[in-house]
Motif scaffolding. Structure first.
Motif, PDB file in Angstrom:
ATOM      1  N   UNK A 717       0.825  -1.202   0.000  1.00 31.29           N
ATOM      2  CA  UNK A 717       0.000   0.000   0.000  1.00 31.29           C
ATOM      3  C   UNK A 717       0.865   1.260   0.000  1.00 31.29           C
ATOM      4  N   UNK A 718       1.960   1.229   0.765  1.00 28.33           N
ATOM      5  CA  UNK A 718       2.850   2.388   0.799  1.00 28.33           C
ATOM      6  C   UNK A 718       3.482   2.663  -0.549  1.00 28.33           C
ATOM      7  N   UNK A 719       3.902   1.592  -1.236  1.00 27.67           N
ATOM      8  CA  UNK A 719       4.498   1.754  -2.561  1.00 27.67           C
ATOM      9  C   UNK A 719       3.493   2.349  -3.540  1.00 27.67           C
ATOM     10  N   UNK A 720       2.247   1.886  -3.469  1.00 29.51           N
ATOM     11  CA  UNK A 720       1.219   2.390  -4.378  1.00 29.51           C
ATOM     12  C   UNK A 720       0.951   3.874  -4.118  1.00 29.51           C
ATOM     13  N   UNK A 721       0.938   4.279  -2.858  1.00 28.29           N
ATOM     14  CA  UNK A 721       0.711   5.695  -2.546  1.00 28.29           C
ATOM     15  C   UNK A 721       1.840   6.566  -3.081  1.00 28.29           C
ATOM     16  N   UNK A 722       3.073   6.092  -2.947  1.00 29.80           N
ATOM     17  CA  UNK A 722       4.220   6.855  -3.461  1.00 29.80           C
ATOM     18  C   UNK A 722       4.169   6.938  -4.990  1.00 29.80           C
ATOM     19  N   UNK A 723       3.876   5.810  -5.614  1.00 28.13           N
ATOM     20  CA  UNK A 723       3.802   5.793  -7.074  1.00 28.13           C
ATOM     21  C   UNK A 723       2.669   6.693  -7.569  1.00 28.13           C
ATOM     22  N   UNK A 724       1.596   6.737  -6.806  1.00 28.87           N
ATOM     23  CA  UNK A 724       0.479   7.613  -7.175  1.00 28.87           C
ATOM     24  C   UNK A 724       0.889   9.077  -7.146  1.00 28.87           C
ATOM     25  N   UNK A 725       1.697   9.439  -6.158  1.00 28.95           N
ATOM     26  CA  UNK A 725       2.189  10.816  -6.084  1.00 28.95           C
ATOM     27  C   UNK A 725       3.040  11.154  -7.306  1.00 28.95           C
ATOM     28  N   UNK A 726       3.893  10.217  -7.729  1.00 26.58           N
ATOM     29  CA  UNK A 726       4.770  10.459  -8.882  1.00 26.58           C
ATOM     30  C   UNK A 726       3.951  10.562 -10.169  1.00 26.58           C
ATOM     31  N   UNK A 727       3.032   9.620 -10.354  1.00 26.07           N
ATOM     32  CA  UNK A 727       2.255   9.610 -11.600  1.00 26.07           C
ATOM     33  C   UNK A 727       1.350  10.828 -11.672  1.00 26.07           C
ATOM     34  N   UNK A 728       0.777  11.241 -10.535  1.00 32.00           N
ATOM     35  CA  UNK A 728      -0.070  12.436 -10.561  1.00 32.00           C
ATOM     36  C   UNK A 728       0.739  13.680 -10.932  1.00 32.00           C
ATOM     37  N   UNK A 729       2.013  13.727 -10.493  1.00 31.56           N
ATOM     38  CA  UNK A 729       2.898  14.830 -10.897  1.00 31.56           C
ATOM     39  C   UNK A 729       3.095  14.826 -12.403  1.00 31.56           C
ATOM     40  N   UNK A 730       3.337  13.651 -12.955  1.00 29.80           N
ATOM     41  CA  UNK A 730       3.540  13.547 -14.405  1.00 29.80           C
ATOM     42  C   UNK A 730       2.269  13.946 -15.168  1.00 29.80           C
ATOM     43  N   UNK A 731       1.133  13.536 -14.645  1.00 34.05           N
ATOM     44  CA  UNK A 731      -0.123  13.849 -15.328  1.00 34.05           C
ATOM     45  C   UNK A 731      -0.387  15.351 -15.303  1.00 34.05           C
ATOM     46  N   UNK A 732      -0.136  15.971 -14.166  1.00 34.77           N
ATOM     47  CA  UNK A 732      -0.365  17.412 -14.058  1.00 34.77           C
ATOM     48  C   UNK A 732       0.535  18.208 -14.986  1.00 34.77           C
ATOM     49  N   UNK A 733       1.732  17.670 -15.253  1.00 35.01           N
ATOM     50  CA  UNK A 733       2.665  18.346 -16.172  1.00 35.01           C
ATOM     51  C   UNK A 733       2.502  17.864 -17.616  1.00 35.01           C
ATOM     52  N   UNK A 734       1.460  17.065 -17.879  1.00 31.82           N
ATOM     53  CA  UNK A 734       1.175  16.547 -19.229  1.00 31.82           C
ATOM     54  C   UNK A 734       2.349  15.767 -19.809  1.00 31.82           C
ATOM     55  N   UNK A 735       3.058  15.046 -18.941  1.00 27.01           N
ATOM     56  CA  UNK A 735       4.178  14.228 -19.420  1.00 27.01           C
ATOM     57  C   UNK A 735       3.717  12.823 -19.827  1.00 27.01           C
ATOM     58  N   UNK A 736       2.526  12.447 -19.414  1.00 25.33           N
ATOM     59  CA  UNK A 736       1.967  11.158 -19.828  1.00 25.33           C
ATOM     60  C   UNK A 736       1.013  11.416 -20.997  1.00 25.33           C
ATOM     61  N   UNK A 737       1.295  10.800 -22.130  1.00 27.59           N
ATOM     62  CA  UNK A 737       0.566  11.081 -23.361  1.00 27.59           C
ATOM     63  C   UNK A 737      -0.840  10.467 -23.320  1.00 27.59           C
ATOM     64  N   UNK A 738      -1.761  11.026 -24.106  1.00 30.36           N
ATOM     65  CA  UNK A 738      -3.114  10.448 -24.170  1.00 30.36           C
ATOM     66  C   UNK A 738      -3.123   8.998 -24.659  1.00 30.36           C
ATOM     67  N   UNK A 739      -2.097   8.614 -25.447  1.00 31.67           N
ATOM     68  CA  UNK A 739      -2.051   7.226 -25.928  1.00 31.67           C
ATOM     69  C   UNK A 739      -1.916   6.240 -24.779  1.00 31.67           C
ATOM     70  N   UNK A 740      -1.252   6.648 -23.705  1.00 35.60           N
ATOM     71  CA  UNK A 740      -1.097   5.772 -22.529  1.00 35.60           C
ATOM     72  C   UNK A 740      -2.454   5.577 -21.850  1.00 35.60           C
ATOM     73  N   UNK A 741      -3.180   6.667 -21.668  1.00 36.06           N
ATOM     74  CA  UNK A 741      -4.497   6.569 -21.022  1.00 36.06           C
ATOM     75  C   UNK A 741      -5.447   5.740 -21.890  1.00 36.06           C
TER      76      UNK A 741
END
Length: 1402
Positions: A717-741
């Motif tokens: 659970x701790x790992x998932x929470x940390x990874x969620x923080x990282x991925x949300x940062x990437x999403x907010x900066x539009x670093x994850x492309x729409x093709x991934x979603x």
């Protein structure tokens, strides 16, 4: 010219004042120093004379320019600049006309002397003006930082800018002068040394400017370099230049890089290679002891050597021997410089496979020296050597034979105390990885298999070669040479008379082939005489036929020997391939060829095995480094953490399996308060996952999704929470492309083929991205419900659980669009809640280990998003209860059938299947918990929101009346505002009381649904023998804790049951669940749980590691939130520092690390911890005690704390009862950095421990304290105090037991009383046993009202509470000590703890 002859000879002065004094030798003397006002016309006259007579005009006008120099500091800028411009023109004109003058063979002696005087005068004036301008510019630059005097600053800018423009032309002009053949002016002799020194002195003056190294002065530096080169080449000033350069390096640090570039230029373009050797020899002859004292000089020398080695490494290498003795000197800067020079030689000169033997030896010697200094005594040298090895590895200049040793040294430096060394060690290992010659994949498992295979193959090849080469291979020619003496002797016997019997026996065969075979056979049998006789006969019989076609020589013996040799060695040209001798010889030749091939293949195989072995060893070392570096990611140094993160990124690219552990371990660092560390983690995951090598967008998306899925699938659970923080940062900066979603949605809806694990990972990743952009989920809510919560949900509850978690992101407290807006809620009839109710109800009657986690998530989601969630959950409870009753009726019918022998208890709930009972109990507990949270958070917030809206609406309607009130007095207005604040506070309390009354009176009364399930939960908890299933017991225990959260009355009446189960249950799961529940209750109802605190502490000694870990976590939260009273029992937390389980130790370390941030908390608790842990009844071993104390004393950093602890530890000696306690206290003193004040404390309290010094261990500890004090470098008076204390320690130690009586008589403190007090106190702190044997130990604490009455009775004689340090217990009265209760007694006095919320407790 006549005037020129009359001028006396001009001698270059050592100082300008020398030209004003007449020494009687007839040299030129300045006649008059003109005043400042006369200088402009004098310079004009000089200019007119220069136009008329040329450069010789200076002979009459020297005094004018000299006067400018004399008044240079006080005169105006214009005159100075005019003088410089004039002298530049004069010297330029003179240098242009001198070649023609010097080439004139008819030049008279007088003219030569005149031109010599003019040249010396002109150059002296020009260089003196240049020096004056340079000094003025330097002075003005230094004064620019001074805020005072704007005129001075402007003046500096004006004159400085002029000289900045003229500096380079002046230097070029002087260089032009020196390049002339001036020896004719000196009568064909060498140029006057003072004249050359004049030029060099001007150069040195310019180089003294600290800003000369700036990029804008590059042209000036080049001009100075060429001017000095002219002085060295044309005038032979090598020795003086060497001394001058060495002096400047010693006094001006900034000139070292300039001179390094200059010397390299002189060596390359001017051929002055010998100057390099002279300079290095001069530096090498410096005394190492002197260099250790002169910091500025050694810095200049070291920088010069380092830069020179970078420019001309070959020349430095040839002179390296004169510097090597500085490696043993005290100056670390010189060691660094010489080691850097070695590294430059290794990279630029001693690099490659084509080195000669001598060069290879030098290379190995240098590498050995570098490796030796990896463990240098100075951290700067260690870090520098690691940096040098990093450059060597990056240049691929490190031989493979040294790879393993350098890697081992780098791994060893990971434990270095110096941060900079650890940082550079990590960088070196990363360089090894990036430039390793082995493989792009460095997995030990992947390398082990081919290594074993090739080693086995090598062993087989060696065995094969050994078997085929038992005897040495001897060629036929070698055999013949060995046989020749005997064959020759046998041949010589042919010419002696033979016996008839021999003659008849030796007859030659009919054919040549037969004869050859016959003779060869005789040779093989060593019958040389017969073979020679047959050869003699064959030569006569087969004349002209090979191999007997040899012409008979005069010496018949030689002919016979020649034929025999041909036959034996197979060299006869007419030999038939079918002949046995020839076959044998050919076979021998083939064996030799095969043997050579075998040896070649063996060498190749050995090389391959060595390569694989080196690769495997390298991989093992990197794996070892991974374990060490992963621990460095939580160091205090930001730079080390950043390097560790970068290292794991590098390792991941080389396929090392253990790298994934480090990549996961760095995840929690995303929460770091240091921006640099958080950004490093984000960059690491950006490189690892957001930069795939594929070409198309689709392929990149697939690679990214696959990589992230691998982390998510089995993550905690701790790992998932940390990874969620990282991925949300990437999403907010539009670093994850729409093709991934898009790809994730395809995997979730199974449009693209994937496994159930990939489908679950896809929805988890979508949830993480939704935290950054909630619209990702909001626009596809229907898809989530239909796919994740449809009929297939019962087949995969884990997917349904993740879908619930993802949907919950919609209500995850986003920032409201406007203040006091309504929270996001879905209508009660939304399809989401229908699907959830149906899925929970269907799965209730089906055994599944994943139903309970899904149910928890579903109930939480209902309470989070639904309007009226209590009705939905009540319906779910009713449906599930109905299923349980139906199942119970079926079981009763089966039990009543006389043909069936009942296998289950027919009484009540015991007839239900265990899993269904567990489902029912878990559902009740989760609904109860969420109902309380819903009331206290959501409902309370909604009531407050509506009240505020009502007040605002009322406020708008009453605006007109408020305007009228504003015209009234100010005092009334203030009173009104105060009353409004009071009304608001009263309203908050009223709402809190309303919610509290619902929980206390309604939720558990007979009318509410929960009351029907309470007896069931209590029955399961009270009958562990009847309900023996571990999962059911754990679920019931957890539900009991959740029910206790509803009402303080229910909690108070069932706390005894809860803590009894916590102590006596044999199931670790039950004990862990109840510890968690008790922790929540301690926050919710602190006054009720406070008397039971000792039972919570007792779980820290639980026999199960998981329970100890849970108890440690719970106690950490309670203590840090000030919800639990911290006293001596905190020593049980300290005991966890030596727990066998690493996870428990980490919990304890984290606790004390966080506690150390709360002021003086650890300092205040240390005496109590020491007392409890050193008590013989505690059971802590002495070595374990030392380990605990080392960790705790590392948090004592303040000098005042150290001094106070020294005094308190000394006083503790008086109350100590055993030798073990003496040793423990003295060991604690060795852990403190004792200062001079601390030493005074030891001296003042000497009587406290004097009688204990007879113990060798105690005496040794005090000696250690004194030794460490001396090593710290103290003042003479402190040394005297230390010597005095040491004498007293030694005297007391030698006196032994005699000193005890003296100390007791002197101090007049009886020892027996404190010992008795300590005994009483120690009995109060006995830890609870893990399992109690009877119920008598559990006495229910007195009701809250009774405790309040007692507290009210004692309120009148109340005194102000005095907080005393626990180390002062020896001064406490016996009444105070006896007032403390034993742990086996029921606590009757509670300490009220106020809650942090605004709600009041009843």
């Amino acid at each position: 010219m006549a005037d020129a002859v009359a001028v006396p000879q001009f001698q270059l002065p050592l100082s300008p004042a020398d030209l004003l004094r007449d020494d009687g030798r007839g040299d030129y003397v300045v006649q008059e120093v003109l005043p400042i006002r006369e200088l402009p016309p004098a310079l004009a006259a000089f200019r007119a004379a220069f136009r008329a007579r040329g450069a010789l005009a200076v002979l009459q006008h020297f005094d004018s320019v000299y006067s400018v120099l004399h008044h240079f500091r006080t005169m105006g800028t214009a005159v100075k600049e005019d003088a410089l411009e004039l002298m530049v023109n004069v010297v330029s004109h003179h240098s242009n006309e001198l070649p023609g003058i010097l080439s004139d063979t008819g030049l008279s002696h007088a003219d030569r002397a005149a031109h010599l005087n003019a040249l010396k005068m002109n150059c002296y004036l020009l260089t003196s003006l240049a020096d004056a301008f340079e000094m003025e510019t330097l002075k003005n630059n230094l004064s620019e930082a001074d805020p005072g005097g704007k005129n001075k600053k402007n003046h500096a800018k004006t004159s400085g800018s002029f000289w900045e423009e003229e500096r380079e032309p002046v230097l070029q002009l002087l260089t032009q002068v020196l390049q002339l053949d001036l020896r004719q002016l000196w009568g064909g002799l060498s140029v006057e040394e003072e004249f050359v020194s004049l030029m060099m002195g001007s150069c040195c003056r310019i180089l003294e400017n600290p800003s000369i190294g700036l990029q804008k002065y590059r042209a000036t530096r080049e001009a100075v370099t060429h001017l000095l080169a002219g002085a060295l080449v044309h005038c032979g000033q090598m020795f003086s230049a060497t001394l001058k350069i060495t002096q400047m390096l010693q006094h001006f640090e900034h000139v070292a890089p300039v001179f390094a570039q200059a010397v390299s230029l002189w060596a390359k373009e001017y051929g002055l290679k010998s100057l390099v050797g002279e300079l290095l020899r001069e530096i090498g002859q410096k005394c190492p002891q002197d260099l250790a004292r002169e910091a500025s000089g050694v810095k200049g020398y070291s920088t010069f050597v380092t830069e020179l080695a970078r420019e001309i490494p070959a020349l430095v290498l040839s002179n390296m021997s004169v510097l090597l003795h500085h490696l043993d000197g005290e100056s670390y800067m010189m060691r660094n410089a010489i080691l850097a020079a070695m590294a430059e030689a290794l990279m630029q000169v001693l690099n490659g496979d084509q080195l000669e033997e001598a060069a290879r030896g030098t290379r190995d010697k240098f590498l050995s020296m570098l490796q030796a200094h990896v463990c240098d005594i100075h951290s700067f040298v260690r870090s520098r050597v690691l940096q040098l090895f990093t450059r060597i590895v990056q240049c691929k200049a490190l031989p493979l034979t040294h790879f393993q040793s350098v890697v081992s040294l780098a791994v060893g430096r990971l434990n270095d105390k110096s941060v900079i060394v650890v940082k550079n060690a990590i960088q070196l290992l990363a360089a090894f990885l990036s430039n390793n010659p082995f493989s792009c994949k460095l997995s030990c498992a992947d390398l082990d298999k081919p290594l074993k295979k090739e080693v086995q193959k090598l062993q087989e090849m060696r065995d094969r070669v050994r078997s085929t080469a038992v005897a040495p291979v001897i060629t036929p020619e070698e055999e013949w040479e060995a046989m020749l003496p005997e064959v020759r002797a046998a041949t010589q016997q042919l010419f002696q008379p033979l016996q008839e019997r021999e003659e008849e026996m030796l007859e030659v065969e009919e054919t040549v082939e037969s004869a050859v075979e016959q003779i060869t056979r005789l040779l093989r049998k060593l019958n040389y005489k017969s073979a020679a006789r047959l050869t003699q006969k064959a030569l006569c019989r087969f004349q002209g036929k090979e191999p007997f076609s040899s012409v008979m020589e005069e010496n018949e013996e030689a002919t016979i020997l020649d034929v025999l040799k041909q036959l034996y060695t197979g060299s006869c040209p007419g030999e038939n391939s079918e002949d046995p001798p020839n076959d044998n010889s050919s076979h021998k030749t083939k064996e030799v060829v095969q043997e050579e091939q075998s040896q070649t293949e063996l060498v190749k195989q050995e090389t391959l095995v060595q390569y694989l072995q080196d690769a495997y060893n390298f991989s093992v070392k990197i794996t070892e480094a991974l374990n060490l570096i992963s621990k460095l990611m939580y160091e205090n140094s930001v730079s080390v953490v950043q390097e560790a993160i970068e290292f794991f990124v590098t390792v991941s690219q080389f396929g090392v399996p253990q790298a994934l552990l480090g990549v996961r371990r760095m995840l929690p660092l995303v929460w770091s308060k240091e921006p640099g560390i958080k950004e490093a983690v984000l960059n690491a995951y950006r490189q690892l996952y957001l930069s795939p090598s594929e070409d198309s967008e689709r392929a990149k998306a697939q690679s990214l999704v696959h990589s992230l899925s691998l982390i998510v699938v089995d993550a905690s659970l701790g790992t998932i929470q940390c990874l969620e923080e990282i991925i949300s940062e990437f999403v907010q900066k539009d670093e994850i492309k729409p093709a991934v979603i898009q790809l994730l949605w395809e995997q979730f809806t199974e449009k693209s083929q994937c496994s159930s694990l990939e489908q679950r990972a896809a929805v988890m990743l979508l949830g993480m991205m939704a935290r950054g952009k909630p619209e990702i989920i909001g626009s596809n809510l229907d898809i989530l419900i239909t796919v994740g919560l449809s009929e297939k949900a019962c087949e995969d509850y884990r997917l349904a659980q993740e879908v619930c978690n993802v949907i919950s992101k919609l209500g995850g407290d986003p920032k409201p669009a406007k203040k006091n807006s309504a929270p996001f809620r879905l209508p009660q009839n939304h399809m989401l809640f229908g699907c959830l109710s149906e899925t929970v109800s269907k799965g209730f009657a089906q055994p599944s280990t994943h139903w309970i986690p899904f149910m928890d998530a579903a109930v939480m989601l209902i309470y989070q998003l639904a309007e009226g969630p209590e009705e939905i959950c009540a319906h779910i409870l009713q449906v599930c209860s109905q299923q349980a009753l139906e199942k119970l009726q079926e079981a009763d019918e089966q039990n009543s059938d006389p043909g069936n022998s009942p296998s289950r208890d027919s009484g009540g709930a015991a007839s239900l299947p265990t899993f269904m009972l567990m489902h029912l109990v878990s559902l009740v507990g989760q609904v109860a918990m969420q109902q309380v949270a819903h009331l206290e958070v959501s409902v309370s917030a909604e009531i407050r929101r509506r009240r505020i809206l009502t007040e605002e609406k009322t406020k708008k309607h009453s605006d007109s009346s408020k305007k009228k009130r504003r015209s009234q007095a100010t005092g009334n207005e203030t009173t009104m505002e105060e009353e409004l604040g009071l009304v608001t506070a009263t309203a908050d309390d009223t709402e809190a009381e309303f919610i509290h009354s619902i929980c206390e009176t309604e939720l558990l009364d007979g009318k509410h649904l929960f009351s029907a399930f309470v007896p069931l939960v209590l029955k399961i908890c009270n009958n562990p023998g009847l309900y023996s299933d571990s999962a059911l017991s754990a679920a019931a225990a957890l539900t009991l804790g959740k029910l206790c959260m509803i009402s303080s009355e229910f909690c108070d009446s069932h706390l005894r049951l809860l803590f009894t189960m916590m102590e006596k249950s044999t199931l670790p799961g039950v004990r862990s669940n109840l510890i968690i529940a008790a922790g929540d209750l301690a926050i919710h109802f602190p006054n009720l749980v406070e008397p039971w605190t000792s039972h919570l502490y007792a779980r820290l000694q639980d026999p199960c590691p998981s329970v100890r870990q849970t108890a440690g976590l719970v106690m950490t939260h309670l203590i840090l939130k000030d919800m639990v009273k911290v006293k001596g029992q905190v020593s049980e937390m300290a005991a966890l520092l030596i727990d066998p389980d690493e996870a428990v130790v980490e919990v304890a370390q984290n606790f004390f690390g966080e506690l150390s941030n709360k002021g003086n908390a650890i300092y205040n608790l240390l005496p109590d911890i020491i007392s409890h842990l050193s008590n013989p009844d505690c059971g802590i071993e002495e070595e374990s005690f030392h380990t605990i104390m080392r960790h705790l004393f590392s948090y004592i950093t303040k000098d005042k704390q150290t001094e106070s602890l020294v005094e308190k530890l000394c006083q503790r000696f008086r109350t100590a009862r055993t030798e073990r306690q003496y040793r423990d206290l003295s060991h604690c003193l060795t852990l403190l950095p004792v200062s001079e004040r601390g030493l005074h404390k030891l001296q003042d309290n000497f009587d406290c421990f004097a009688d204990k010094l007879q113990d060798p261990a105690v005496y040794s500890c005090f000696q250690t304290v004194l030794a460490r004090f001396r090593r710290a470098g103290v003042k003479p008076e402190a040394k005297a105090l230390a010597e005095e204390l040491e004498q007293k320690l030694s005297a007391s130690h030698n006196r032994g037991l005699d000193s005890t009586e003296t100390c007791q008589e002197g101090s007049q403190i009886p020892v027996s009383v404190p010992a008795k007090q300590k005994t009483i106190r120690s009995s109060c702190r006995q830890p609870l046993s893990p399992v109690n044997r009877d119920d008598e130990d559990f006495v229910t604490p007195q009701p809250c009202t009774l405790r309040n009455q007692k507290r009210a009775q004692k309120r009148h004689p109340r005194k102000k509470a005095v907080i005393t340090f626990s180390s002062d217990e020896e001064n406490s009265s016996e009444d105070e000590l006896s007032a403390e209760l034993r742990e086996e007694e029921t606590p009757t006095k509670t300490t009220p703890i106020t809650r942090s919320s605004a709600r009041r407790l009843r």
